[in-house]
Design an enzyme around this catalytic site. Structure first.
Site, PDB file in Angstrom:
ATOM      1  N   ILE A 175     -58.868   6.979 -21.994  1.00  0.00           N
ATOM      2  CA  ILE A 175     -57.469   6.480 -22.331  1.00  0.00           C
ATOM      3  C   ILE A 175     -56.617   7.632 -23.055  1.00  0.00           C
ATOM      4  O   ILE A 175     -57.020   8.199 -24.202  1.00  0.00           O
ATOM      5  CB  ILE A 175     -57.769   5.179 -23.405  1.00  0.00           C
ATOM      6  CG1 ILE A 175     -58.478   4.085 -22.844  1.00  0.00           C
ATOM      7  CG2 ILE A 175     -56.162   4.745 -23.500  1.00  0.00           C
ATOM      8  CD1 ILE A 175     -58.171   3.609 -21.651  1.00  0.00           C
ATOM      9  N   LYS A 176     -55.533   7.774 -22.528  1.00  0.00           N
ATOM     10  CA  LYS A 176     -54.451   9.017 -22.910  1.00  0.00           C
ATOM     11  C   LYS A 176     -53.809   8.567 -24.016  1.00  0.00           C
ATOM     12  O   LYS A 176     -52.792   7.582 -23.685  1.00  0.00           O
ATOM     13  CB  LYS A 176     -53.912   9.779 -21.809  1.00  0.00           C
ATOM     14  CG  LYS A 176     -54.764  10.636 -21.067  1.00  0.00           C
ATOM     15  CD  LYS A 176     -54.087  11.162 -19.742  1.00  0.00           C
ATOM     16  CE  LYS A 176     -52.987  12.153 -20.155  1.00  0.00           C
ATOM     17  NZ  LYS A 176     -52.399  12.904 -19.029  1.00  0.00           N
ATOM     18  N   ILE A 177     -53.966   9.148 -25.233  1.00  0.00           N
ATOM     19  CA  ILE A 177     -52.834   8.541 -26.345  1.00  0.00           C
ATOM     20  C   ILE A 177     -52.181  10.021 -26.806  1.00  0.00           C
ATOM     21  O   ILE A 177     -52.912  10.902 -27.234  1.00  0.00           O
ATOM     22  CB  ILE A 177     -53.786   8.084 -27.600  1.00  0.00           C
ATOM     23  CG1 ILE A 177     -54.335   6.816 -27.046  1.00  0.00           C
ATOM     24  CG2 ILE A 177     -52.839   7.888 -28.624  1.00  0.00           C
ATOM     25  CD1 ILE A 177     -55.278   6.191 -28.043  1.00  0.00           C
ATOM     26  N   ILE A 206     -56.362   7.895 -17.999  1.00  0.00           N
ATOM     27  CA  ILE A 206     -55.133   6.773 -17.538  1.00  0.00           C
ATOM     28  C   ILE A 206     -54.428   6.818 -19.025  1.00  0.00           C
ATOM     29  O   ILE A 206     -54.933   6.766 -19.920  1.00  0.00           O
ATOM     30  CB  ILE A 206     -55.656   5.463 -17.151  1.00  0.00           C
ATOM     31  CG1 ILE A 206     -54.141   4.795 -16.773  1.00  0.00           C
ATOM     32  CG2 ILE A 206     -56.024   4.628 -18.004  1.00  0.00           C
ATOM     33  CD1 ILE A 206     -54.570   3.340 -15.769  1.00  0.00           C
TER      34      ILE A 206
END
Length: 367
Positions: free
Chosen positions: A139-141, A108
């Protein structure tokens, strides 16, 4: 079971689906893809969620409840997306358990409007990690300059990270450095490194789209002969850089402490130019220890007529360097290409997020 996808998986490529929707979840389609098409992970983005919300009635009940509660659009988006991601994590939990935590992952994305804000990215990542509350979450960064310290900070806290929007070899090296630093800080805090996973999403097809446009403008026969070659060459050299880091002393120390590699992930692997084979960015990037996240159209194409060879990356570094040299010779400015792609990528992510906000706002009004 697709024999071609099974063979690709046996070559060490983890097959992830670049799509999610509540209809896919409630119909059992995602579970079917896991069972029949070797899918072992899922990635998402705002465009995918906006598309899902605009089709069918899968979100009607939740939208109705959110409207009654009077929540704002931002909270509604977070509630809707984390619900789907949590559900997908549960569907993929058996894969996660069977693979020892390597696969079975669902990604996400942090609010892309925060891509240039380190502290707010960290805060958003923490919030999403807490809200979804599943060990197989990513977690997409984004790999902006401001995103790099956020990647380090999140990994140091034990948050598993999918680093996205990587285009350049230089930035990819900085991403790997940020990952190593995060693990080193996690180790210093006494965290269990074996539970911290990461992938680095190196974008592929968009490189060809931008470079091909410039080659067409140059217009010479030599320039035109290089169309469709930049993206694969760039990705192969990224893997060469990865191998260098994996042979280094920093990684060896972390590996001895229980850490696991940050696998390269080939993103944007749907072929955008209809003149190119629709399985190009899968067939030419097969090597053990990687992930390929595919739109369903590409997944189905590979299942039908993909060409699986033993390794199409490790033996092709010299050819890749030759391609990059030839591109430079005809006038392609690599540094400018990747700068434009990153800037456009951030802008596109922001636009997609705004579209998602507008879609949810419209659905709340109709609920």
């Amino acid at each position: 079971m697709s024999e071609i996808l099974k063979s690709l998986s046996e070559q060490g490529v983890s097959i992830w689906l670049d799509d999610i929707s509540r209809e896919r979840l409630r119909s059992g389609n995602l579970a079917t893809l896991v069972r029949e098409k070797s899918v072992v992970g899922v990635t998402s983005n705002p465009t995918i969620f906006a598309s899902a919300l605009s089709k069918g009635d899968a979100y009607a009940e939740q939208l109705h409840d959110l409207k009654i509660r009077g929540v704002d659009v931002g909270e509604a988006v977070r509630a809707i997306t984390t619900y789907d991601i949590r559900w997908a994590c549960d569907v993929l939990r058996p894969v996660y358990d069977a693979s020892g935590g390597v696969d079975g992952r669902v990604s996400i994305e942090v609010d892309p409007r925060l891509a240039r804000d380190t502290e707010r990215t960290i805060a958003e990542a923490r919030a999403l990690w807490w809200l979804v509350d599943r060990p197989n979450l990513f977690i997409k960064i984004p790999a902006t300059l401001e995103g790099l310290p956020a990647i380090t900070a999140c990994l140091a806290e034990g948050i598993s990270v999918n680093v996205t929007l990587i285009f350049s070899l230089e930035r990819y090296r900085a991403v790997m450095d940020a990952w190593l630093a995060g693990l080193e800080q996690a180790a210093a805090k006494g965290r269990n490194l074996s539970g911290i996973e990461s992938v680095a999403s190196f974008f592929v097809s968009r490189v060809d789209t931008e470079v091909d446009k410039r080659l067409e403008k140059i217009g010479t026969d030599k320039a035109k002969s290089l169309r469709g070659k930049a993206a694969v060459a760039n990705a192969r050299l990224a893997f060469a850089a990865y191998e260098e880091v994996m042979a280094g002393s920093r990684w060896e120390a972390l590996r001895a402490a229980g850490a696991r590699p940050q696998r390269p992930l080939w993103a944007s692997t749907g072929t955008k130019n209809p003149d190119y084979p629709d399985t190009l960015y899968v067939d030419e990037l097969i090597t053990r220890g990687t992930v390929n996240t595919m739109p369903e159209k590409t997944l189905n194409a590979v299942a039908d007529h993909g060409t699986v060879r033993p390794d199409t990356v490790r033996g092709a570094y010299e050819e890749a360097w030759d391609t990059m040299a030839a591109l430079k010779e005809v006038g392609i400015d690599y540094d400018d290409v990747v700068r434009v792609l990153e800037d456009e990528g951030v802008e596109k992510f922001e636009a997609s997020w705004n579209d998602l906000l507008q879609t949810v706002d419209g659905e709340l009004k109709k609920a």
